[in-house]
Scaffold this motif. Structure first.
Motif, PDB file in Angstrom:
ATOM      1  N   ASN A  28     -21.536   8.684  -9.340  1.00 19.71           N
ATOM      2  CA  ASN A  28     -21.710   7.804  -8.195  1.00 19.71           C
ATOM      3  C   ASN A  28     -20.527   7.977  -7.245  1.00 19.71           C
ATOM      4  N   PHE A  29     -20.834   8.004  -5.974  1.00 17.96           N
ATOM      5  CA  PHE A  29     -19.823   8.221  -4.946  1.00 17.96           C
ATOM      6  C   PHE A  29     -18.714   7.185  -5.010  1.00 17.96           C
ATOM      7  N   ASP A  30     -19.083   5.939  -5.271  1.00 17.26           N
ATOM      8  CA  ASP A  30     -18.074   4.874  -5.275  1.00 17.26           C
ATOM      9  C   ASP A  30     -17.112   4.963  -6.459  1.00 17.26           C
ATOM     10  N   MET A  64     -22.335  12.534  -5.974  1.00 15.55           N
ATOM     11  CA  MET A  64     -21.758  13.852  -5.735  1.00 15.55           C
ATOM     12  C   MET A  64     -22.387  14.827  -6.720  1.00 15.55           C
ATOM     13  N   LEU A  65     -23.110  15.806  -6.208  1.00 14.82           N
ATOM     14  CA  LEU A  65     -23.750  16.800  -7.056  1.00 14.82           C
ATOM     15  C   LEU A  65     -22.803  17.945  -7.405  1.00 14.82           C
ATOM     16  N   PHE A  66     -22.028  18.365  -6.413  1.00 15.52           N
ATOM     17  CA  PHE A  66     -21.199  19.550  -6.595  1.00 15.52           C
ATOM     18  C   PHE A  66     -19.995  19.452  -5.680  1.00 15.52           C
ATOM     19  N   SER A  67     -18.837  19.883  -6.182  1.00 16.28           N
ATOM     20  CA  SER A  67     -17.625  19.822  -5.379  1.00 16.28           C
ATOM     21  C   SER A  67     -16.629  20.885  -5.839  1.00 16.28           C
ATOM     22  N   ILE A  68     -16.210  21.715  -4.905  1.00 21.12           N
ATOM     23  CA  ILE A  68     -15.113  22.655  -5.115  1.00 21.12           C
ATOM     24  C   ILE A  68     -14.268  22.611  -3.848  1.00 21.12           C
ATOM     25  N   PRO A  69     -13.043  23.073  -3.906  1.00 19.54           N
ATOM     26  CA  PRO A  69     -12.224  23.051  -2.690  1.00 19.54           C
ATOM     27  C   PRO A  69     -12.946  23.709  -1.512  1.00 19.54           C
ATOM     28  N   SER A  72     -18.782  20.749  -0.609  1.00 24.64           N
ATOM     29  CA  SER A  72     -19.379  19.739  -1.487  1.00 24.64           C
ATOM     30  C   SER A  72     -20.845  19.534  -1.124  1.00 24.64           C
ATOM     31  N   LEU A  73     -21.576  19.026  -2.107  1.00 23.57           N
ATOM     32  CA  LEU A  73     -22.993  18.719  -1.939  1.00 23.57           C
ATOM     33  C   LEU A  73     -23.220  17.313  -2.477  1.00 23.57           C
ATOM     34  N   THR A  74     -23.739  16.457  -1.615  1.00 19.88           N
ATOM     35  CA  THR A  74     -23.983  15.061  -1.962  1.00 19.88           C
ATOM     36  C   THR A  74     -25.471  14.763  -1.859  1.00 19.88           C
ATOM     37  N   TYR A  75     -25.962  13.942  -2.778  1.00 18.64           N
ATOM     38  CA  TYR A  75     -27.329  13.434  -2.749  1.00 18.64           C
ATOM     39  C   TYR A  75     -27.242  11.983  -2.307  1.00 18.64           C
ATOM     40  N   ALA A  76     -28.095  11.582  -1.364  1.00 21.03           N
ATOM     41  CA  ALA A  76     -28.141  10.180  -0.948  1.00 21.03           C
ATOM     42  C   ALA A  76     -29.590   9.729  -0.813  1.00 21.03           C
ATOM     43  N   TRP A  77     -29.854   8.549  -1.329  1.00 22.16           N
ATOM     44  CA  TRP A  77     -31.136   7.891  -1.128  1.00 22.16           C
ATOM     45  C   TRP A  77     -30.829   6.552  -0.491  1.00 22.16           C
TER      46      TRP A  77
END
Length: 181
Positions: A28-30, A64-69, A72-77
Protein backbone atom coordinates in the motif's frame (compact mmCIF):
# COMPACT_ATOMS: atom_id res chain seq x y z
CA UNK A 1 22.09 1.46 -19.35
CA UNK A 2 25.51 2.71 -18.30
CA UNK A 3 28.37 0.28 -18.90
CA UNK A 4 32.01 0.24 -17.97
CA UNK A 5 34.02 0.99 -21.13
CA UNK A 6 36.67 -1.72 -20.67
CA UNK A 7 34.51 -4.67 -19.60
CA UNK A 8 31.02 -3.89 -20.93
CA UNK A 9 29.58 -5.00 -17.58
CA UNK A 10 26.95 -3.06 -15.65
CA UNK A 11 28.18 -0.46 -13.19
CA UNK A 12 27.56 -1.31 -9.52
CA UNK A 13 24.66 1.14 -9.15
CA UNK A 14 22.91 -0.24 -12.24
CA UNK A 15 22.36 -3.86 -11.20
CA UNK A 16 18.64 -4.38 -11.97
CA UNK A 17 18.48 -5.99 -15.39
CA UNK A 18 15.45 -8.21 -15.01
CA UNK A 19 12.85 -8.49 -12.30
CA UNK A 20 9.39 -9.98 -11.93
CA UNK A 21 6.81 -8.33 -9.71
CA UNK A 22 3.49 -9.73 -8.54
CA UNK A 23 0.42 -7.65 -7.86
CA UNK A 24 -0.49 -9.72 -4.83
CA UNK A 25 2.79 -8.62 -3.23
CA UNK A 26 2.33 -4.90 -3.91
CA UNK A 27 2.56 -2.66 -0.87
CA UNK A 28 0.00 0.00 0.00
CA UNK A 29 1.25 3.44 -0.94
CA UNK A 30 0.57 4.87 2.51
CA UNK A 31 2.99 2.32 4.02
CA UNK A 32 5.89 3.44 1.82
CA UNK A 33 8.12 6.50 1.83
CA UNK A 34 8.20 6.98 -1.94
CA UNK A 35 6.00 10.11 -2.02
CA UNK A 36 6.76 13.16 0.08
CA UNK A 37 4.13 15.83 0.68
CA UNK A 38 5.61 19.25 -0.04
CA UNK A 39 4.32 22.80 0.12
CA UNK A 40 2.00 22.05 3.02
CA UNK A 41 0.29 24.96 4.72
CA UNK A 42 -1.93 24.83 7.79
CA UNK A 43 -5.00 25.00 5.54
CA UNK A 44 -3.81 22.14 3.31
CA UNK A 45 -2.80 19.99 6.29
CA UNK A 46 -6.16 20.61 7.94
CA UNK A 47 -7.97 19.77 4.68
CA UNK A 48 -6.08 16.50 4.26
CA UNK A 49 -6.85 15.49 7.85
CA UNK A 50 -10.54 16.38 7.51
CA UNK A 51 -10.85 14.49 4.20
CA UNK A 52 -9.25 11.46 5.84
CA UNK A 53 -11.60 11.65 8.81
CA UNK A 54 -14.55 11.91 6.40
CA UNK A 55 -13.52 8.62 4.75
CA UNK A 56 -11.26 9.52 1.81
CA UNK A 57 -9.25 6.34 2.41
CA UNK A 58 -12.36 4.28 1.64
CA UNK A 59 -12.53 5.75 -1.86
CA UNK A 60 -9.12 4.69 -3.07
CA UNK A 61 -6.63 1.86 -3.25
CA UNK A 62 -3.09 2.76 -4.32
CA UNK A 63 -0.24 0.23 -4.44
CA UNK A 64 3.36 0.29 -5.59
CA UNK A 65 3.84 -2.55 -8.07
CA UNK A 66 7.45 -1.95 -9.03
CA UNK A 67 10.20 0.46 -8.05
CA UNK A 68 13.86 0.84 -8.99
CA UNK A 69 15.99 3.98 -9.02
CA UNK A 70 14.60 6.26 -11.72
CA UNK A 71 11.41 4.30 -12.43
CA UNK A 72 8.24 3.14 -10.73
CA UNK A 73 4.89 1.60 -11.55
CA UNK A 74 1.86 2.29 -9.38
CA UNK A 75 -1.62 0.75 -9.47
CA UNK A 76 -4.52 2.96 -8.38
CA UNK A 77 -8.23 2.30 -8.12
CA UNK A 78 -10.35 5.34 -7.36
CA UNK A 79 -13.98 4.67 -6.63
CA UNK A 80 -16.82 6.56 -8.32
CA UNK A 81 -16.59 10.32 -8.02
CA UNK A 82 -13.49 10.26 -5.78
CA UNK A 83 -12.47 13.91 -5.33
CA UNK A 84 -8.81 13.76 -6.35
CA UNK A 85 -7.52 17.19 -5.31
CA UNK A 86 -5.65 19.41 -7.75
CA UNK A 87 -1.97 18.53 -7.33
CA UNK A 88 1.38 18.08 -9.05
CA UNK A 89 4.42 15.82 -8.75
CA UNK A 90 8.10 16.58 -9.40
CA UNK A 91 8.40 13.62 -11.81
CA UNK A 92 6.91 12.90 -15.23
CA UNK A 93 4.04 10.41 -15.17
CA UNK A 94 2.31 8.42 -17.89
CA UNK A 95 -1.17 7.10 -17.04
CA UNK A 96 -2.86 4.10 -18.62
CA UNK A 97 -6.54 3.39 -17.89
CA UNK A 98 -7.07 -0.32 -17.22
CA UNK A 99 -10.83 -0.15 -16.62
CA UNK A 100 -13.57 2.32 -15.84
CA UNK A 101 -13.66 5.93 -16.91
CA UNK A 102 -12.46 9.32 -15.81
CA UNK A 103 -13.01 12.94 -16.73
CA UNK A 104 -9.91 15.04 -17.28
CA UNK A 105 -10.86 18.65 -17.97
CA UNK A 106 -13.42 18.37 -20.78
CA UNK A 107 -12.24 14.94 -21.94
CA UNK A 108 -13.85 11.62 -21.02
CA UNK A 109 -11.33 8.77 -21.10
CA UNK A 110 -11.87 5.02 -20.76
CA UNK A 111 -10.10 1.67 -20.81
CA UNK A 112 -7.16 1.71 -23.18
CA UNK A 113 -6.83 5.50 -23.07
CA UNK A 114 -4.21 7.40 -21.13
CA UNK A 115 -2.48 10.69 -20.61
CA UNK A 116 0.93 12.14 -19.85
CA UNK A 117 1.59 14.70 -17.11
CA UNK A 118 4.98 16.38 -17.04
CA UNK A 119 6.81 17.18 -13.83
CA UNK A 120 5.28 20.05 -11.85
CA UNK A 121 2.19 20.28 -14.10
CA UNK A 122 -1.00 20.65 -12.00
CA UNK A 123 -3.78 18.17 -12.72
CA UNK A 124 -6.82 16.45 -11.34
CA UNK A 125 -9.37 14.05 -12.72
CA UNK A 126 -12.71 12.65 -11.60
CA UNK A 127 -13.47 8.91 -11.76
CA UNK A 128 -16.66 7.95 -13.60
CA UNK A 129 -19.71 6.12 -12.22
CA UNK A 130 -17.92 2.75 -12.06
CA UNK A 131 -14.66 4.25 -10.78
CA UNK A 132 -11.34 3.99 -12.57
CA UNK A 133 -8.30 1.74 -12.45
CA UNK A 134 -5.06 3.28 -13.66
CA UNK A 135 -1.44 2.32 -13.99
CA UNK A 136 0.99 5.17 -13.29
CA UNK A 137 4.43 4.90 -14.92
CA UNK A 138 6.81 7.43 -13.34
CA UNK A 139 10.33 8.54 -14.20
CA UNK A 140 11.25 8.30 -10.51
CA UNK A 141 10.91 5.90 -7.63
CA UNK A 142 10.82 8.76 -5.11
CA UNK A 143 8.80 11.86 -5.88
CA UNK A 144 6.70 14.51 -4.24
CA UNK A 145 3.05 15.50 -4.20
CA UNK A 146 2.10 19.14 -3.92
CA UNK A 147 -1.57 19.85 -3.24
CA UNK A 148 -2.64 23.09 -4.88
CA UNK A 149 -6.00 23.72 -3.22
CA UNK A 150 -4.93 26.53 -0.94
CA UNK A 151 -8.22 27.74 0.53
CA UNK A 152 -10.46 26.37 3.23
CA UNK A 153 -13.36 26.60 0.76
CA UNK A 154 -11.54 24.22 -1.62
CA UNK A 155 -11.02 21.65 1.16
CA UNK A 156 -14.58 22.11 2.48
CA UNK A 157 -15.82 21.12 -0.99
CA UNK A 158 -13.47 18.10 -1.07
CA UNK A 159 -14.60 16.94 2.40
CA UNK A 160 -18.27 17.40 1.47
CA UNK A 161 -17.74 15.30 -1.66
CA UNK A 162 -16.13 12.51 0.39
CA UNK A 163 -19.03 12.59 2.85
CA UNK A 164 -21.59 12.39 -0.01
CA UNK A 165 -19.82 9.51 -1.77
CA UNK A 166 -18.79 7.40 1.24
CA UNK A 167 -22.00 5.33 1.44
CA UNK A 168 -21.78 4.51 -2.27
CA UNK A 169 -18.11 3.54 -1.94
CA UNK A 170 -19.01 0.96 0.71
CA UNK A 171 -21.02 -0.90 -1.96
CA UNK A 172 -18.28 -0.77 -4.62
CA UNK A 173 -16.03 -3.79 -4.82
CA UNK A 174 -12.59 -3.94 -6.31
CA UNK A 175 -12.36 -4.89 -9.97
CA UNK A 176 -12.12 -8.66 -10.35
CA UNK A 177 -8.87 -10.57 -10.91
CA UNK A 178 -6.61 -7.63 -10.23
CA UNK A 179 -4.92 -6.14 -7.20
CA UNK A 180 -6.84 -6.93 -4.02
CA UNK A 181 -7.06 -4.72 -1.00
Amino acid sequence: MATQPETGTPEAEDVTRFEIYRGKDAENFDELDCMEMTGLTEIIQDGIVRAGEAGAGEGQLVKMLFSIPGMSLTYAWFKSGFPLPLHSHNADCLYYIVSGTLRLGTEDLGAGDGFFVGADVPYSYTPGPEGVEVLEFRTANKFDIRFLGKTRKFWDKTVASVERRRADWAKETSPPARISS
